[in-house]
Design a protein around this motif. Structure first.
Motif, PDB file in Angstrom:
ATOM      1  N   ALA A  27     -19.277   6.163  -4.218  1.00 45.27           N
ATOM      2  CA  ALA A  27     -19.399   4.676  -4.616  1.00 45.27           C
ATOM      3  C   ALA A  27     -20.861   4.805  -5.414  1.00 45.27           C
ATOM      4  CB  ALA A  27     -19.966   3.964  -3.736  1.00 45.27           C
ATOM      5  N   THR A  28     -20.698   5.390  -6.803  1.00 45.78           N
ATOM      6  CA  THR A  28     -21.469   5.270  -7.655  1.00 45.78           C
ATOM      7  C   THR A  28     -21.822   3.573  -9.116  1.00 45.78           C
ATOM      8  OG1 THR A  28     -20.515   7.541  -8.517  1.00 45.78           O
ATOM      9  CG2 THR A  28     -22.442   6.792  -9.995  1.00 45.78           C
ATOM     10  N   VAL A  29     -23.088   3.759  -8.788  1.00 47.36           N
ATOM     11  CA  VAL A  29     -23.443   2.827  -9.376  1.00 47.36           C
ATOM     12  C   VAL A  29     -24.446   2.900 -10.637  1.00 47.36           C
ATOM     13  CG1 VAL A  29     -23.427   1.423  -7.581  1.00 47.36           C
ATOM     14  CG2 VAL A  29     -25.729   1.430  -8.247  1.00 47.36           C
ATOM     15  N   VAL A  30     -24.787   1.758 -11.699  1.00 40.85           N
ATOM     16  CA  VAL A  30     -26.053   2.250 -12.731  1.00 40.85           C
ATOM     17  C   VAL A  30     -27.086   1.866 -12.621  1.00 40.85           C
ATOM     18  CG1 VAL A  30     -26.044   1.834 -14.824  1.00 40.85           C
ATOM     19  CG2 VAL A  30     -24.362   2.375 -14.792  1.00 40.85           C
ATOM     20  N   GLN A  31     -28.053   2.344 -12.370  1.00 35.24           N
ATOM     21  CA  GLN A  31     -29.388   2.392 -11.386  1.00 35.24           C
ATOM     22  C   GLN A  31     -30.514   2.150 -13.013  1.00 35.24           C
ATOM     23  OE1 GLN A  31     -31.275   5.618 -10.174  1.00 35.24           O
ATOM     24  NE2 GLN A  31     -32.762   3.684  -8.809  1.00 35.24           N
ATOM     25  N   ASP A  32     -30.559   2.134 -14.363  1.00 41.91           N
ATOM     26  CA  ASP A  32     -31.302   2.212 -15.176  1.00 41.91           C
ATOM     27  C   ASP A  32     -31.630   3.209 -16.483  1.00 41.91           C
ATOM     28  OD1 ASP A  32     -32.879   4.533 -14.407  1.00 41.91           O
ATOM     29  OD2 ASP A  32     -33.940   3.392 -13.051  1.00 41.91           O
ATOM     30  N   ALA A  33     -32.139   3.636 -16.838  1.00 43.82           N
ATOM     31  CA  ALA A  33     -32.006   4.432 -18.348  1.00 43.82           C
ATOM     32  C   ALA A  33     -33.553   5.058 -18.802  1.00 43.82           C
ATOM     33  CB  ALA A  33     -31.030   3.973 -19.464  1.00 43.82           C
TER      34      ALA A  33
END
Length: 183
Positions: free
Chosen positions: A57-63
């Motif tokens: 599972a991979t999710v976007v966190q921040d940039a």
């Protein structure tokens, strides 16, 4: 297809993010050199039988965000640092002042970078909610008679709609506008 081949940073603006979710007055970085948006993710692996990975599972966190400029007007710094630029005097003795205080929380602000496209349009890269994580850094040097260069780093997080980065391409080049970009 329009918007597929953006190149070159032609405009970079920031605007303070108000408590009610609207944006304050946009400020242009006249000699913006670079806008870097490095999206970070969080990944988790589900271990399965015999050490095999059963799922990922991979999710976007921040940039992570970097803004580099050839000049940094006091009004631009005021927007990203939550300060007020104060002008005084009359020509030829005008002044602009900006005072940075300790123990003051930094504000959120929005960023829009505009790149021209190879077909006459443009592409807008928007970060709706950014906060500096490092104070601006200036390079002042006498070798090669270089102008003062600046760099600042920040972190972009998702806005209330859950969006981290907005990408908008125009068939015909359009003005960068915070209200329409983050609508």
């Amino acid at each position: 297809m329009f918007g597929d081949k953006p190149f070159g940073l032609k405009e970079l603006k920031v605007a303070p993010l108000n408590a009610d979710g609207t944006y304050g007055t946009a400020v242009l970085l006249p000699e913006g050199r670079k806008l870097v948006m490095a999206v970070k993710t969080v990944t988790s692996k589900l271990p399965g039988y015999l050490g095999a990975t059963a799922a990922v599972a991979t999710v976007v966190q921040d940039a992570e965000v970097t803004i580099d400029g050839g000049t940094v007007p006091k009004e631009f710094l005021a927007a990203v640092l939550g300060l007020t630029a104060v002008a005084g005097g009359t020509t030829p003795n005008q002044t602009k002042a900006l005072d940075l205080e300790v123990k003051k929380a930094l504000p959120y602000f929005g960023v829009i970078g505009v790149a021209i496209d190879d077909d006459g349009g443009d592409s807008h890269f928007g970060l709706p909610k950014v906060k500096l994580t490092e104070m601006p850094e200036w390079t002042v040097q006498s070798e090669d008679n270089m102008f003062v260069m600046s760099s600042m780093k920040g972190l972009a997080i998702a806005d209330d709609a859950g969006k981290l980065i907005y990408l908008l391409s125009h068939e015909t080049a359009a003005a960068a506008d915070f209200t329409t970009m983050f609508a």
